[in-house]
Enzyme design. Sequence first.
Site: not given
Length: 333
Positions: A176, A247
């Site tokens: 992230h 993702d």
Amino acid sequence: MLIIGIEGHALTVAEQDYLQHPAVAGVILFARNFASRQQLSELCAEIRTMAPRRQLICVDQEGGRVQRFREGFAKLPCLERFGELARTDAVSAHALAREHAYLMASEIIGVGLDLSFAPVADLGRGNLAIGNRAFAADPKSVSAFIESYVAGMHDAGMAATLKHFPGHGSVLEDTHFDQAVDPRPFQEIAAVDLLPFHAGIRVGADAVMMAHVVYPQVAPDPAGYSSHWIGKVLKAQMGFTGVVFSDDIGMAAAESVGGVATRIKRHLSAGCDAVLACPPACVADAVAAMPNKTYPLERLERLYAAKPIAWDKLVDDDRYRSALKAVTDLEQV
């Protein structure tokens, strides 16, 4: 095709427009989109009403710290809890993991969604993003739990998504926020991290989500941008025929190839069926990057909830009551 994030508790005018684009095949919801079960059901109904084609409505409702919907839903323990229990009672641990999966999936379907991106097939080896989201560190233990969890989701009529292929658990960095590089050779990854994915595929997992991790001894690009990982390893060698998701392209580790349009193009050319554009700030660019043409939705159709049960009927269902008690009892131990 795209799965897009939205801003709030109802669709904005711009988001209603995005749903008209033929490339938008679904919506992923987060805690920012949730106020109550009633509001959530109304939002799902609004999405389906406003879109000219069926939308795949998704969430990450894993349990533990990754549970987007909480008030009015069962409190789901993290997956690591089952790995801990298995040290003393493996039979009960696997039975409870199946009940956890059924409970999670039946509640998500009961409020109008199709899919929770689960289960996590990564190994619990200290990754900052995974942590207690993984069942255990041992690949054989994780493999057994994956089989139980996929079965529980299928019991509820929900497709199962293995994530994050080919394994996010053996590197430290959280994708992230940072680039993540796994320097191991393929033989080591295949002997360890791929085992839970083999197990999930063997019992009929319906989808796989790719990792934004680079494995330089195998291929130069992050796995989701790699035709080697998707085409050669996942599909050709492992025999996977289901849906492949990227993702989130809003994550820092996805930025290595360029802007939003480039990220989408690279994922799709590598073999992803659908790209997740989760941050609302990137959705306009994501939609603009997609050609206005007809997209084949047939592959995603297998992921629609098979047998939705309305919440008022769900709470009187014997299997649901049993699963709720079992998981609640575990959470209180």
